[in-house]
Scaffold this motif. Structure first.
Motif, PDB file in Angstrom:
ATOM      1  N   LYS A 110      -3.201   0.308  -3.694  1.00  0.00           N
ATOM      2  CA  LYS A 110      -2.935  -1.026  -3.163  1.00  0.00           C
ATOM      3  C   LYS A 110      -2.764  -2.022  -4.304  1.00  0.00           C
ATOM      4  O   LYS A 110      -3.453  -1.942  -5.317  1.00  0.00           O
ATOM      5  CB  LYS A 110      -4.094  -1.492  -2.272  1.00  0.00           C
ATOM      6  N   THR A 133      -3.009  13.596  -3.547  1.00  0.00           N
ATOM      7  CA  THR A 133      -3.784  13.273  -4.744  1.00  0.00           C
ATOM      8  C   THR A 133      -3.238  13.962  -5.989  1.00  0.00           C
ATOM      9  O   THR A 133      -3.254  13.406  -7.085  1.00  0.00           O
ATOM     10  CB  THR A 133      -5.262  13.660  -4.551  1.00  0.00           C
ATOM     11  N   SER A 152      -6.365  11.618   5.752  1.00  0.00           N
ATOM     12  CA  SER A 152      -4.917  11.701   5.911  1.00  0.00           C
ATOM     13  C   SER A 152      -4.444  11.363   7.315  1.00  0.00           C
ATOM     14  O   SER A 152      -3.271  11.100   7.530  1.00  0.00           O
ATOM     15  CB  SER A 152      -4.429  13.110   5.546  1.00  0.00           C
ATOM     16  N   LEU A 173      -5.750  11.727   1.229  1.00  0.00           N
ATOM     17  CA  LEU A 173      -4.609  11.203   0.491  1.00  0.00           C
ATOM     18  C   LEU A 173      -5.087  10.110  -0.458  1.00  0.00           C
ATOM     19  O   LEU A 173      -6.068   9.405  -0.183  1.00  0.00           O
ATOM     20  CB  LEU A 173      -3.556  10.613   1.444  1.00  0.00           C
ATOM     21  N   THR A 195      -4.794   6.506  -1.917  1.00  0.00           N
ATOM     22  CA  THR A 195      -4.310   5.228  -1.408  1.00  0.00           C
ATOM     23  C   THR A 195      -4.276   4.221  -2.554  1.00  0.00           C
ATOM     24  O   THR A 195      -5.296   3.960  -3.194  1.00  0.00           O
ATOM     25  CB  THR A 195      -5.218   4.701  -0.284  1.00  0.00           C
ATOM     26  N   THR A 210       0.848  -1.203   0.000  1.00  0.00           N
ATOM     27  CA  THR A 210       0.000   0.000   0.000  1.00  0.00           C
ATOM     28  C   THR A 210       0.876   1.242   0.000  1.00  0.00           C
ATOM     29  O   THR A 210       1.863   1.313   0.726  1.00  0.00           O
ATOM     30  CB  THR A 210      -0.916   0.020   1.236  1.00  0.00           C
ATOM     31  N   ARG A 223       0.513   5.603   0.060  1.00  0.00           N
ATOM     32  CA  ARG A 223      -0.347   6.781   0.188  1.00  0.00           C
ATOM     33  C   ARG A 223       0.413   8.016  -0.282  1.00  0.00           C
ATOM     34  O   ARG A 223       1.607   8.167   0.010  1.00  0.00           O
ATOM     35  CB  ARG A 223      -0.811   6.962   1.628  1.00  0.00           C
TER      36      ARG A 223
END
Length: 243
Positions: free
Chosen positions: A212, A176, A193, A208, A210, A171, A173
């Motif tokens: 994955k 954006t 966030s 934020l 994210t 993952t 973060r």
């Protein structure tokens, strides 16, 4: 290959352009206004869409681009001569150009709305809506995304320095606005966030991006929106200080 197989070189450091070499009858598709120069025998024509798919696919794609405020037109550059010729494209603001080998990315990549620059003919350039509404309300630039599909070369641009991260069932973060692109197997969402104190006083924004999964992620150090905001905040009209 389904896409035309083009050769290229990226020129420059801070404000780059990409020079694409076309064999006879090869074509590259680009955003309108991105071309900087072209050699003889290369002809260009502005068309609706990327030229792939049937009539219904084209109409559906045009409808989505109209809905999101994107231009429905792309320019097709074709070599109509008997020897190799070159055409070059530049980004609309300072930054880096990223070459994506779509065949190595599982033939799909997702990028920010305004990141696409050019691609070998046969590449599908489409709008990708995120499945989660939270991404739309809070993601800013991250909500309306472009989906590139094909097995040839595609070129996107980003602001500042670009970092490529490889995720292996991990993952990541990030801000954006700093997200440029990611391979199609990666899941994308928007998340808070942190705690209330961090969100209000941390200066990193409320949300934020994210990411994955397993695949590649491209990150830009200076989104154009952040650059424009900083320039406007520092700009003072002549005579303002004396008033």
């Amino acid at each position: 290959m389904n896409c035309h197989e083009v050769d290229y070189r990226i020129i420059g450091h801070d404000i780059q352009m990409v020079e694409i070499e076309l064999d006879p009858n090869e074509t590259v598709v680009a955003e309108a206004g991105a071309m900087t120069y072209l050699e003889q025998d290369i002809e260009f024509e502005t068309k609706m869409g990327d030229g792939s798919g049937g009539v219904m696919d084209k109409l559906f794609g045009i409808g989505k681009r109209l809905l999101t405020g994107e231009s429905v037109f792309l320019t097709h550059f074709s070599n109509r001569g008997g020897q190799k010729r070159q055409v070059a494209f530049a980004a609309p603001f300072p930054g880096s150009i990223i070459a994506l080998n779509m065949a190595e990315l599982g033939q799909e990549a997702i990028c920010q709305k305004s990141a696409f620059l050019a691609a070998a003919f046969g590449t599908q350039v489409d709008i990708a809506f995120n499945k989660r509404l939270g991404s739309g309300f809070f993601g800013g630039e991250g909500f309306i995304l472009q989906r590139l599909r094909g097995d040839g070369m595609a070129f996107i641009h980003a602001g500042g320095t670009v970092v490529r991260k490889e995720l292996r069932n991990e993952t990541l973060r990030l801000d954006t606005g700093c997200l440029v692109a990611f391979s199609g197997d990666i899941d994308y969402n928007i998340a808070l966030s942190g705690g209330l104190k961090s969100m209000l006083f941390g200066g990193e924004g409320l949300f934020l991006a994210t990411l994955k999964g397993t695949g590649s992620v491209w990150i830009q150090s200076m989104p154009f929106s952040r650059l424009a905001e900083r320039v406007l905040s520092q700009y003072r009209p002549l005579g303002q200080d004396s008033q």
